[in-house]
Design an enzyme around this catalytic site. Structure first.
Site, short mmCIF file in Angstrom:
data_model
loop_
_atom_site.label_atom_id
_atom_site.label_comp_id
_atom_site.label_asym_id
_atom_site.label_seq_id
_atom_site.Cartn_x
_atom_site.Cartn_y
_atom_site.Cartn_z
CG PHE A 1 -2.39 0.12 0.83
CD1 PHE A 1 -3.03 -0.93 0.20
CD2 PHE A 1 -3.11 1.28 1.09
CE1 PHE A 1 -4.36 -0.83 -0.18
CE2 PHE A 1 -4.44 1.39 0.72
CZ PHE A 1 -5.07 0.34 0.08
CD GLN B 1 -5.30 10.56 2.63
OE1 GLN B 1 -6.09 9.67 2.88
NE2 GLN B 1 -4.02 10.48 2.93
CG HIS C 1 -7.61 8.29 -2.77
ND1 HIS C 1 -7.23 7.82 -4.01
CD2 HIS C 1 -7.47 7.25 -1.92
CE1 HIS C 1 -6.88 6.54 -3.88
NE2 HIS C 1 -7.02 6.17 -2.63
CG LEU D 1 -11.22 5.20 -3.41
CD1 LEU D 1 -10.34 6.42 -3.29
CD2 LEU D 1 -11.16 4.39 -2.14
CD GLU E 1 -2.60 4.14 -1.41
OE1 GLU E 1 -3.03 5.31 -1.39
OE2 GLU E 1 -1.95 3.64 -0.50
NE ARG F 1 -4.59 6.84 0.08
CZ ARG F 1 -5.53 6.20 0.75
NH1 ARG F 1 -6.27 6.85 1.64
NH2 ARG F 1 -5.75 4.92 0.53
CG HIS G 1 -10.06 9.23 0.55
ND1 HIS G 1 -11.14 8.45 0.21
CD2 HIS G 1 -9.19 8.40 1.15
CE1 HIS G 1 -10.91 7.20 0.58
NE2 HIS G 1 -9.74 7.15 1.17
NE ARG H 1 -6.77 7.66 5.84
CZ ARG H 1 -7.23 6.64 5.10
NH1 ARG H 1 -7.08 5.41 5.52
NH2 ARG H 1 -7.85 6.87 3.98
#
Ligand SMILES: Cc1cc2nc3c(=O)[nH]c(=O)nc-3n(C[C@H](O)[C@H](O)[C@H](O)COP(=O)(O)OP(=O)(O)OC[C@H]3O[C@@H](n4cnc5c(N)ncnc54)[C@H](O)[C@@H]3O)c2cc1C
Ligand code: SF4
Ligand code: F3S
Ligand code: FES
Lengths: 584, 263, 116, 134
Positions: free
Chosen positions: A121, A235, A237, A247, A250, A290, A358, A393
């Protein structure tokens, strides 16, 4: 107690039935079965937004991984704004929580030998993200929900919308809420309250978040006198579908997907994120964090290297080289979403994507056990800020955060409830006031007022202009002015719906008022933070400034309703601030 | 950057008429239809159309929705008679219209397009949709969880399909047996029982069978099969129910052949 | 589960009947309802038929088959009455349907014995 | 978990029309499928008559054949056979859902299960035909 004003009295009341709320409920039911616990939620628990999470949940389990590495990735991902004691606790407890979920039936994807599988990730140096194909949040939420069903002692108030925290003498004693079914407005008292109300993406126009993510809990806490923390960190994304904002996880990039500009060029290599390699490299290129990826997109737009769509500039996510087999086993939902909402097949076609709001790093200020400065009030999940996420994050840290701190907050709230005294009489008068406020100010009014949706549209546009991926002082200040006007206007909002039952117009107005508070806190904090860190990028202050701003910012509400920002030191234990390096 | 769906550009080719059920419990004795014209845009779903109405035309219309991506299960309605997730039903598939949008069939109507699904919420716990173990969990000396229950990808595959249920209630709206006999446990609840039965980590099959073998368990189902046809997640509740009947029958034969005590 | 129940047994017979109806009935219907009476195929002579039909194995088989077919019919028809016509007198319907099937089964036994 | 709920709201229960099964093609097919039961019962009676006549005498057998060739019996039989065909097709096509056939750990594809049932039908039919007409 007066007739019909108090609906129920519990020991612990959990507001929110998402990942954090349900975990808290089970934690209490397991450790303190004699306590009377209730979950109140504005939607049925399994509708909570946790259900949308796709990619996975991080927890160290692989042989080649270590606790320290996960800690370091999280700290550097947070741009050193995360509290290191909290991060240590989080990383230590995450694997156990994920195993616990395994024991509760979560269908984690597996290796051939029967052990859980982990995937890469963004921003993580090792493969440590547990996943259930690409419907991780859905499976986690339903496993949790179904597990809570076995605890008969947990009461649920489904489809109740909380409008206010009842506070007397510096202590929280319950809530006032609207029963959507009947439209009744009643108080539910409790010796302690845990807010698990999720995020607030709906403050922005273009978001991955669901309609219910209006940040109610943050606003409830703020108005009750608990401060919000690090609200400037929102955040984006990098890969949302244009138009819907749905979304694209990721995990697509973790499985080897590429981001291409309009020339078919893997543009991330131009932004200090490493060299393009055919197979994914951890903490590099598409697997960067991100904030950096979303910022790179803005630069591509400026260079004129993005493609156009009816909804603004886009780049492309290329999964074609992964093949139908991998996509169908590990990313089936992505394929389904693309086919349905873009009418393209990622096996053969490029996916148009653009950055999209996001996740909220900030939230209700809590300590490592979820306790807020307000006695009896706890918070966990996206609505809280412990903080482990700091300025940015890492993907897949949020679901385990809901589990770890949901459980912690639940236990702490239970502990508090066993020591707390009875509900004071003053609470009843307060509840009656709130009922009157709703009846008179909202339901009692004629329909000829301001339009909720118009104010909402303006607020969202304002937030995007003032607090987008890149920000400047003057734009933020201007946004604040607009928000204040909107706050005036929402006082005059009209509600045409006179029915009590399922009055969603009333809800929309209440949610909008909450979002305006939150927007104001975000902008006020953003204005005050004169540096660039993680997701907060000020073009007028392009550098990180540890001298002045290696601190959290707490927003308190003044008596006149205006926000006041104070700073709070970051907890640094073993990892002194350093440079965030990716791809090198 | 552009704003939310309501104010988006996009290909606009005229408008389409929605015939929407309205019902206010305080004032209406029965539901009626109200018509709204909404822009017909290629990327708009029925839900986008309803939101357009809610934001721009008639703020008093009530309906549930949240994720707008087919996963939260809250936006189910009957669209031209078929139970659908409205966030996944595109307007242009119904062009030139009109489109009839009604609350999910077989459930009591609370308000406009909102139905009361409490019946399902009460039934669900009865089939014990959680892991039941004979043994204690894997715990280490301190009572902490120690390691995972192993499960191979094949074992995962065995129940995976039945774990995809989003509780959207489309299957209940499609099942005439449920419509006629609300006592019937219904498709999704039984599919979830099957989901746990087939999970290699679970030992609760017998307990669930005890519940489902009751009269209001699986026996009402006459295998209409509509539940499976309308399910947006390919859960196949119809299959789950028939398999339960097979299981129950096997059990019964065993009980008949080997009277109590012999087993 | 300790107490054996009727639903599973009835359902088992219903299913067995469904299989029989799907697998054996078509060819029997083809022969005796169409091919022989309408002389698409010249009907087999009586001696041969009575040897085949009168064989104990055939009789046993036919007995089993007819009984489950009758239960199948009764069971399905019962639910058709419930669902299709929304008949609420459930007990009466059940008694009538399965009662008819039981009478049919007795008739079957009598007839088959007469052919033995 | 328990969920207290006061039912102060007058919810509206929509009655189900007697003709619900005519509103959707799939419902209609379902009801027709269920009605095939009548015709299965008819064939049981018909075959019993046949067995009875064979058991009686050669003449009775001939009478049966003549009776079975009368127009009204043929018409009923044609209708009944159509319903029987509906039963066969629907029964076979539903089997894969009701049975989880696994071959070497792998779930057998539905098409294979359906096809094998038709093979079974063909084999049985051929055998019975041979037995009777031999
Ligand atoms: C599309 C998407 C994908 C994501 N993917 C991942 C991922 O792969 N990995 C990861 O780690 N994280 C991911 N995240 C983030 C993560 O899913 C969320 O942060 C997390 O699920 C939040 O859970 P929660 O329990 O805090 O809140 P939620 O699940 O949002 O629950 C909030 C609850 O509060 C209730 N509530 C709210 N307001 C009120 C009120 N006023 N009165 C009563 N009840 C109220 C709601 O009804 C709901 O039950 C993703 C997020 C999104 C948007
Ligand atoms: S089985 Fe399918 S249709 Fe039924 S509730 Fe679950 S997802 Fe919805
Ligand atoms: S539609 Fe209903 S009757 Fe059975 S197969 Fe599905 S539950
Ligand atoms: S809005 Fe969530 S499923 Fe449609």
């Amino acid at each position: 107690m007066s007739d019909g004003l108090i609906r129920a009295a519990h020991d612990v009341l959990i507001v929110g039935g998402g990942g954090a709320g349900l975990r808290a409920a089970i934690a209490i039911a397991e450790t303190n079965p004699q306590l009377d616990v209730a979950v109140i939620s504005k939607v049925y628990p399994m509708r909570s937004h946790t259900v949308s999470a796709e990619g996975g949940a991080a927890g160290v389990i692989a042989d080649d991984d270590s606790i320290d590495e996960h800690i370091y990735d999280t700290i550097s991902g947070s741009d050193w704004l995360g509290d290191q004691d909290a991060i240590e606790a989080f990383v230590n407890e995450a694997p156990r929580e994920l195993l616990q979920l395994e024991h509760w039936g979560c269908p984690w994807s597996r290796q051939p030998n029967g052990h859980v599988a982990v995937r890469a990730f963004g921003g993580m140096k090792k493969k440590r993200t547990w996943f259930a194909a690409d419907k991780t949040g859905f499976h986690m939420l339903h496993s949790l929900f179904q597990t809570t069903l076995k605890y008969r002692e947990v009461t649920r108030h489904d489809e109740w919308f909380v409008t206010k925290l009842l506070v007397d003498d510096g202590r929280v004693h319950g809530v006032v809420a609207v029963d959507l079914f009947s439209g009744k407005i009643q108080a539910i008292t409790a010796k302690s309250v845990v807010l698990c109300t999720g995020g607030c993406g709906k403050v922005f126009p273009f978001t991955t978040n669901a309609n219910i993510n209006t940040g109610d809990g943050m606003s409830l806490a703020y108005r009750a006198g608990a401060p919000l923390k690090d609200m400037e960190f929102v955040q984006y994304h990098p890969t949302g579908l244009p138009f819907t904002g749905i979304l694209i996880t990721e995990a697509t990039r973790a499985e080897g997907g590429w981001l291409l500009n309009k020339d078919g060029y893997r543009y991330l290599q131009d932004y200090d994120l490493g060299k393009p390699t055919p197979t994914p490299e951890l903490r590099s290129m598409e697997l960067g964090p991100r904030d950096r990826l979303s910022q790179a997109f803005v630069h591509e737009v400026e260079k004129g290297r993005t493609a156009d769509s009816p909804w603004g500039p886009i780049v492309h996510l290329d999964l074609r080289h992964l093949g139908a087999d991998l996509i169908d086993t590990k990313l089936p939902f992505v394929r389904e979403l693309c086919l349905k909402y873009e009418r393209i097949d990622p096996v053969h076609e490029l996916i148009p994507v653009r950055p999209v709001v996001h996740y909220m790093m900030g939230g209700v200020h809590t300590d490592i056990d979820g306790a807020t400065p307000l006695a009896g009030l706890y918070a966990a999940g996206e609505t809280a800020c412990v903080s482990i996420n700091g300025a940015n994050r890492l993907g897949s840290n949020s679901l385990p955060e809901c589990l770890v701190f949901g459980a912690r907050a639940g236990r702490a709230a239970a502990e508090f409830a066993t020591t707390a005294g009875p509900v004071p009489a003053a609470i009843e008068a307060q509840a009656a006031d709130e009922v009157r406020r709703l009846e008179r100010d909202l339901l009692g009014k004629d329909s000829e007022g301001e339009s909720t949706s118009a104010i909402r549209d303006e607020m969202q546009a304002t937030m995007e202009d003032a607090a987008g991926i890149y920000r400047t002082g003057p734009a933020i200040a201007k946004g604040l002015d607009t928000l204040r006007e909107l706050q005036e206007r929402i006082g005059k909002v009209g509600i045409a719906d006179t029915s009590r039952s399922f009055n969603t117009e009333l809800l929309a107005a209440l949610e909008l008022a909450n979002m305006l508070d939150i927007g104001e806190c975000m902008l006020q904090s953003a204005l005050q933070r004169e540096e660039s860190r993680g997701a907060h990028q000020r073009t007028d202050f392009p550098d990180r400034d540890d001298q002045r701003f290696l601190t959290h910012q707490l927003v308190h509400r003044n008596d006149d309703g205006t926000p006041r920002v104070e700073s709070l030191p970051v907890t640094i234990t073993r990892w002194p601030p350093g440079e965030r390096v990716y791809g090198r | 950057m552009p704003s939310n769906p309501g104010s988006n550009p996009g290909s606009n080719s005229g408008s389409i008429r929605l015939q929407v059920t309205r019902y206010r419990p305080e004032s209406d004795s029965e539901p009626r239809f109200q018509e709204y014209d909404v822009p017909l845009r290629k990327e708009w779903t029925v839900l986008d159309g309803l939101n357009h109405v809610k934001n721009e035309v008639d703020t008093t219309l009530s309906f549930r929705w949240s994720c707008r991506m087919g996963i939260c299960g809250s936006c189910g309605m009957n669209v031209n008679g078929d139970p659908k997730l409205t966030c996944a039903a595109f307007l242009d598939d119904y062009a030139p219209g009109p489109i009839r949008v009604e609350p999910l069939a077989n459930f009591p109507v609370v308000r406009d397009l909102v139905v009361d699904i409490n019946d399902f919420m009460e039934k669900l716990p009865r089939v014990k949709p959680w892991i039941i173990r004979d043994d204690d969990a894997l715990l280490d000396g301190d009572g902490e969880i120690d390691g995972e229950y192993l499960q191979t990808p094949e074992e995962l595959d065995a129940y995976k399909q039945f774990s995809m249920c989003i509780n959207c209630m489309l299957c209940y709206a499609a099942c005439p047996v449920y419509g006629l006999d609300p006592e019937f446990m219904g498709p999704a609840a039984i599919a979830l029982a099957e989901r746990y039965d087939l999970d290699s980590r679970d030992h609760g099959a017998r307990e669930r069978l005890d519940v489902l073998i009751e009269h209001e368990g699986v026996w009402g189902c006459t295998f209409v099969g509509e539940c499976t046809r309308v399910c947006p997640n390919h859960v196949d509740p119809a299959g789950a129910i028939q398999r339960y009947k097979v299981k129950a029958a096997k059990e019964n034969v065993m009980a008949f052949l080997l009277p109590r005590g012999a087993r | 589960m300790s107490r054996p129940r009727v639903e599973p047994l009835v359902w088992l017979m219903f299913s067995g009947g469904g299989v029989m109806a799907a697998v054996f009935l078509p060819v029997l219907v083809f022969m005796f309802a169409f091919a022989f009476p309408l002389e698409w195929i010249s009907p087999p002579d009586h001696d041969h038929l009575s040897a085949v039909v009168g064989h104990p194995l055939t009789l046993l088989f036919l007995l089993g088959m007819f009984v489950v077919l009758l239960v199948h019919s009764a069971h399905r028809f019962r639910y058709t009455l419930y669902d299709g016509l929304q008949i609420k007198a459930k007990r009466t319907v059940a008694v009538l349907c399965y009662g008819t099937a039981a009478v049919g089964a007795i008739t079957t036994v009598v007839v088959l014995l007469s052919a033995a | 978990m328990s969920t207290p709920r006061a039912t102060e709201v007058r919810v509206y229960n929509r009655p189900m029309s007697t003709w619900w099964w005519t509103r959707r093609r799939t419902y209609f097919v379902f009801v027709m499928r269920e009605l095939s039961s009548i015709f299965v019962a008819w064939f049981v009676g018909f075959l019993l008559a046949f067995v009875y006549s064979v058991g009686r005498s050669e003449a009775a057998y001939q009478d049966f054949l003549d009776w079975a060739a009368t127009p009204w019996v043929v018409v009923i039989n044609v209708i009944a056979a159509a319903f029987l065909a509906l039963h066969v097709v629907t029964w076979f096509s539903l089997t894969p859902q009701a049975m989880d056939v696994r071959i070497g750990g792998q779930k057998a594809p539905a098409a294979a299960i359906i096809a094998s049932q038709y093979v079974g039908l063909a084999v049985v039919s051929a055998f019975v035909l041979w037995l009777v007409t031999r």
